[in-house]
Design a protein around this motif. Structure first.
Motif, PDB file in Angstrom:
ATOM      1  N   CYS A  71      24.920 -20.306  31.689  1.00  0.00           N
ATOM      2  CA  CYS A  71      25.601 -20.248  30.200  1.00  0.00           C
ATOM      3  C   CYS A  71      26.607 -21.628  29.872  1.00  0.00           C
ATOM      4  CB  CYS A  71      26.172 -19.264  29.652  1.00  0.00           C
ATOM      5  SG  CYS A  71      27.745 -18.863  30.673  1.00  0.00           S
ATOM      6  N   GLU A  72      26.801 -21.882  28.687  1.00  0.00           N
ATOM      7  CA  GLU A  72      27.861 -22.969  28.600  1.00  0.00           C
ATOM      8  C   GLU A  72      29.093 -22.584  29.105  1.00  0.00           C
ATOM      9  OE1 GLU A  72      27.552 -26.060  27.384  1.00  0.00           O
ATOM     10  OE2 GLU A  72      25.261 -25.543  27.191  1.00  0.00           O
ATOM     11  N   PRO A  73      29.987 -23.373  29.892  1.00  0.00           N
ATOM     12  CA  PRO A  73      31.017 -22.951  30.250  1.00  0.00           C
ATOM     13  C   PRO A  73      32.027 -22.144  29.545  1.00  0.00           C
ATOM     14  CG  PRO A  73      30.537 -24.999  31.294  1.00  0.00           C
ATOM     15  CD  PRO A  73      29.540 -24.738  30.419  1.00  0.00           C
ATOM     16  N   SER A  74      31.988 -22.792  28.354  1.00  0.00           N
ATOM     17  CA  SER A  74      32.639 -21.906  27.122  1.00  0.00           C
ATOM     18  C   SER A  74      32.348 -20.545  26.940  1.00  0.00           C
ATOM     19  CB  SER A  74      32.792 -22.824  25.664  1.00  0.00           C
ATOM     20  OG  SER A  74      31.264 -22.881  25.510  1.00  0.00           O
ATOM     21  N   GLU A  75      31.284 -20.162  27.175  1.00  0.00           N
ATOM     22  CA  GLU A  75      30.842 -18.821  27.163  1.00  0.00           C
ATOM     23  C   GLU A  75      31.050 -17.960  28.682  1.00  0.00           C
ATOM     24  OE1 GLU A  75      29.616 -17.268  24.384  1.00  0.00           O
ATOM     25  OE2 GLU A  75      29.906 -19.053  23.326  1.00  0.00           O
ATOM     26  N   ILE A  76      31.853 -18.484  29.335  1.00  0.00           N
ATOM     27  CA  ILE A  76      31.845 -17.709  30.596  1.00  0.00           C
ATOM     28  C   ILE A  76      32.632 -16.337  30.415  1.00  0.00           C
ATOM     29  CG2 ILE A  76      33.297 -17.498  32.893  1.00  0.00           C
ATOM     30  CD1 ILE A  76      30.839 -19.217  33.396  1.00  0.00           C
ATOM     31  N   GLU A  77      33.704 -16.206  29.770  1.00  0.00           N
ATOM     32  CA  GLU A  77      34.347 -15.006  29.503  1.00  0.00           C
ATOM     33  C   GLU A  77      33.538 -14.040  28.634  1.00  0.00           C
ATOM     34  OE1 GLU A  77      37.069 -14.136  30.615  1.00  0.00           O
ATOM     35  OE2 GLU A  77      37.666 -15.945  31.819  1.00  0.00           O
ATOM     36  N   SER A  78      33.067 -14.433  27.602  1.00  0.00           N
ATOM     37  CA  SER A  78      32.033 -13.401  26.764  1.00  0.00           C
ATOM     38  C   SER A  78      30.845 -12.945  27.786  1.00  0.00           C
ATOM     39  CB  SER A  78      31.569 -14.224  25.690  1.00  0.00           C
ATOM     40  OG  SER A  78      30.641 -15.256  25.906  1.00  0.00           O
TER      41      SER A  78
END
Length: 206
Positions: free
Chosen positions: A113-120
């Motif tokens: 995933c995009e690194p920005s989507e890791i938490e989700s």
């Protein structure tokens, strides 16, 4: 908590030899290193894929062992007649209903995933995948590991028997489809493996 996984796709006739090598030579050496908590080995006897994972107290402790671990990895690659792929992870989720038993079965799912989507993506695994799998017969444990820089992730669910694992294939496929429809994730590979060595020793992280 951190982990290093080494995956080798090689000669399926050498899987038992690889298991013996990891148990007799690799595990005593690696688990004696500062900061190492334990080791596990997954094996697919049909495809010849073996996945060894070591757990570490910190990223620094893990990376400090690179030079010592490399010869062990090279020997395993020679034994299996396959090339090793190495990944380093942060362990984001670890939940056990009961302790790991050798001979149980695991489904391993790799995604990006995009690194920005890791938490989700972590939230989806914990709140949807783990929550659904916990209610199935034979469920043992689940883990989710991430690389926050690359966006690569690896999720593993473990079951008492191969039959228990196979009974959840449709559910697992549906969950992957659900996450795909949300966008931002690419599923790379899925494999089903036997837990040949169970000594990872990662504490509960949910």
């Amino acid at each position: 908590m951190h982990a290093r996984s080494t995956s080798i796709m090689g000669d399926s006739s050498q899987v038992d030899a690889c298991i013996r090598y990891v148990r007799d030579d690799v595990m005593p050496t690696v688990t004696a290193m500062d900061g190492c908590l334990g080791l596990s080995l997954l094996a697919n006897r049909e495809t010849g894929r073996c996945i060894a994972t070591t757990s570490w107290l910190s990223e620094e402790a893990m990376q400090a062992t690179d030079g010592v671990v490399s010869p062990l990895r090279e020997r395993a690659s020679e034994l299996m007649a396959g090339e090793a792929t190495v990944d380093e992870w942060e362990i984001a989720v670890m939940h056990r209903e009961h302790d790991a038993q050798e001979g149980s079965w695991c489904r391993v799912t790799w995604l990006r995933c995009e690194p920005s989507e890791i938490e989700s993506t972590i939230d989806f695994f914990r709140d949807s995948v783990l929550a659904r799998m916990e209610g199935t017969d034979g469920f043992c444990s689940a883990s989710f590991m991430v690389n926050r820089m690359t966006g690569e992730c690896c999720g593993t669910t473990r079951f008492d028997t191969r039959a228990d694992l196979e009974a959840t294939r449709e559910m697992a496929g549906g969950l992957r489809g659900e996450r795909s429809r949300m966008g931002g994730v690419q599923f790379i590979d899925v494999d089903e493996c036997e837990l040949a060595i169970a000594h990872l020793r990662v504490p509960e992280l949910v």
